[in-house]
Motif scaffolding. Structure first.
Motif, PDB file in Angstrom:
ATOM      1  N   ASP A 320      47.414  63.702  44.417  1.00 58.05           N
ATOM      2  CA  ASP A 320      47.795  63.095  44.086  1.00 58.05           C
ATOM      3  C   ASP A 320      47.115  61.709  44.470  1.00 58.05           C
ATOM      4  OD1 ASP A 320      48.482  64.548  42.165  1.00 58.05           O
ATOM      5  OD2 ASP A 320      49.544  63.147  41.254  1.00 58.05           O
ATOM      6  N   LYS A 321      45.737  62.081  43.868  1.00 56.23           N
ATOM      7  CA  LYS A 321      44.840  60.492  44.373  1.00 56.23           C
ATOM      8  C   LYS A 321      45.242  58.559  44.401  1.00 56.23           C
ATOM      9  CE  LYS A 321      40.719  58.903  45.924  1.00 56.23           C
ATOM     10  NZ  LYS A 321      40.020  59.627  47.107  1.00 56.23           N
ATOM     11  N   THR A 322      46.551  58.681  43.501  1.00 58.26           N
ATOM     12  CA  THR A 322      47.859  57.735  42.826  1.00 58.26           C
ATOM     13  C   THR A 322      48.505  57.409  44.465  1.00 58.26           C
ATOM     14  OG1 THR A 322      48.987  59.323  41.525  1.00 58.26           O
ATOM     15  CG2 THR A 322      47.211  57.266  40.695  1.00 58.26           C
ATOM     16  N   GLU A 323      48.669  58.507  45.339  1.00 57.91           N
ATOM     17  CA  GLU A 323      49.915  58.498  45.732  1.00 57.91           C
ATOM     18  C   GLU A 323      49.089  58.619  47.160  1.00 57.91           C
ATOM     19  OE1 GLU A 323      53.161  62.274  45.524  1.00 57.91           O
ATOM     20  OE2 GLU A 323      50.640  63.395  44.826  1.00 57.91           O
ATOM     21  N   ILE A 324      47.852  58.710  47.154  1.00 58.11           N
ATOM     22  CA  ILE A 324      47.515  58.099  48.660  1.00 58.11           C
ATOM     23  C   ILE A 324      47.018  57.011  48.760  1.00 58.11           C
ATOM     24  CG2 ILE A 324      44.833  59.305  49.519  1.00 58.11           C
ATOM     25  CD1 ILE A 324      44.563  62.014  48.216  1.00 58.11           C
ATOM     26  N   ILE A 325      46.384  56.701  47.736  1.00 61.00           N
ATOM     27  CA  ILE A 325      46.485  55.254  47.248  1.00 61.00           C
ATOM     28  C   ILE A 325      47.493  54.458  47.806  1.00 61.00           C
ATOM     29  CG2 ILE A 325      45.820  53.078  46.307  1.00 61.00           C
ATOM     30  CD1 ILE A 325      42.871  54.462  46.206  1.00 61.00           C
TER      31      ILE A 325
END
Ligand code: ATP
Ligand code: MG
Length: 403
Positions: A320-325
């Motif tokens: 997910d984007k949040t994990e990537i960030i």
């Protein structure tokens, strides 16, 4: 002399490759510490010593925390072969860690030097009671102690103590899994994709498609800075800058807006394949994450991927984007990716790209383009430079020098 013992986790299962793995790991540790002092690396069967003289432990520890291929490591402290000195060092090491009320401990001693007046059992008892006196609430526990202090009294050398273990990032040594080329935009995703593959032992070269005058010099600069951060986890990296404006203009002028993203991506992959051959690399790495944008649906990926047989590694596909960030913050790419300069895909982004493109019409549209000519031209004008971890500092110094 100061020393740290490194344990390599997965690496030790690799049989014949062990020597190569150890060499790659040693090369990288030497590279990352070269600005501090010359370190000596001594590989043993399933661990490795790093030895040096001057640099404080903390500086070397900070570096080793981020080296792929290290699962955990423990600093080893040297004292004279003298029981009082051993006890004093033991107390110093316990004083430096946090101890919770329910914690337990154990002392493990090894006496190699039979002239030392205390045998292993006596060393354990003596050091154990010295520690127990100061930390009365901490019980001795043989099977699963929270803290294990190791004392080794060597024959030719001094005595060595170790208490704190540090976790490494795991993975495999840089370059031990072959070579790939990373499609690096200025966004959040692709640098993280690069980091994930570096951690898994893949050597990387970075490839950026830039479209001046539509894209700014700052946009290019941003990608070089991201490359520089990635080299902190690997070795100096080649950066290929592919001029992409002519291709994007040709697509804009000849391909309907909705299909332009698909055609653009297919061009990128074709160029990647050529670069792979030129640079003897075996895989393409990109930052695609399933469903994130129109070009990253399964239908889009099928049509885009159709131009190549090369493995396209997508380490972020399930993230997910949040994990990537979060990972971007942790590895130090976040603030650079967050800079506002747009890359070529954003500048030419279609208003409503297809999320379910079909191969046949895309191939039809591509017939209007001189694919080979455009690719040859882009490759002929591609520039390469090598970027190291001091790139960002050097750029800042140059900038300061101009003022
Ligand atoms: P990123 O955050 O990495 O830019 P993104 O979410 O913006 O990714 P896209 O713009 O669709 O997604 O790009 C998907 C992937 O294609 C990127 O992760 C990157 O690997 C590659 N890519 C996109 N633009 C470029 C570029 N200008 N140069 C090199 N690779 C690119
Ligand atoms: Mg992008």
């Amino acid at each position: 002399m100061k020393q740290i013992i490194i344990h390599y986790g997965e690496l030790s299962t690799k049989g014949k490759n062990r020597k190569m793995f150890q060499r790659k790991l040693a090369d990288q540790i030497r590279h990352l510490t070269k600005h501090l002092e010359k370190v000596t690396i001594q590989p043993e069967f399933d661990f490795m010593y790093v030895k040096w003289d001057e640099t404080p432990y903390e500086d070397i520890i900070e570096i080793l925390k981020n080296v792929p291929g290290i699962s955990r490591f423990e600093p080893v402290y040297q004292v004279d072969k003298d029981l009082d000195q051993i006890k004093a060092k033991a107390l110093e090491l316990f004083a430096a860690i946090e101890i919770a009320p329910s914690d337990t401990f154990k002392i493990v001693a090894k006496r190699q030097d039979k002239d030392f007046p205390y045998d292993s059992y006596a060393i354990q008892r003596e050091v154990g009671s010295a520690v127990g006196e100061v930390y009365q609430e901490m019980a001795v526990e043989m099977k699963r102690p929270t803290h294990k202090l190791t004392v080794s009294v060597h024959k030719d050398r001094d005595a060595y103590l170790s208490l704190n273990h540090y976790q490494g990032i795991g993975g495999m040594p840089y370059g031990s899994s072959g070579k790939g080329m990373l499609m690096l935009s200025g966004g959040f995703d692709s640098p993280i994709a690069g980091y994930q593959m570096i951690k898994r032992g893949l050597e990387l070269e970075a490839v950026h498609f830039s479209s001046p005058p539509y894209t700014s010099p700052q946009s290019l600069e941003k990608t070089k800075k991201l490359t520089s951060v990635l080299t902190q986890y690997g070795l100096p990296m080649k950066f290929h800058n592919v001029p992409f404006a002519k291709i994007q203009e040709a697509i804009r002028d000849n391909v309907p807006d909705q299909a332009s993203m698909t055609v653009t991506r297919r061009f990128m992959l074709r160029i990647m394949d050529e670069l792979l051959v030129q640079n003897k690399a075996q895989a393409i790495v990109n930052g695609e994450s399933l469903g994130q944008v129109a070009s990253q649906t399964i239908d889009s990926m099928v049509v885009i991927n159709e131009v190549t047989n090369t493995p396209v590694l997508r380490p972020l596909i399930a993230m997910d984007k949040t994990e990537i960030i979060e990972l971007a913050e942790k590895i130090g790419t976040h603030d650079i990716s967050n800079e506002p300069f747009e890359d070529c895909c954003t500048v030419f982004a279609p208003v409503a790209p297809h999320t379910k493109p079909k191969l046949a019409p895309i191939e039809e549209m591509e017939k209007r383009l001189d694919i080979e000519g455009l690719i040859a031209d882009a490759l002929a004008n591609t520039t390469v430079e090598t970027i190291d971890s001091d790139y960002i500092d050097n750029q800042q110094n140059q900038f300061a020098g101009l003022l």
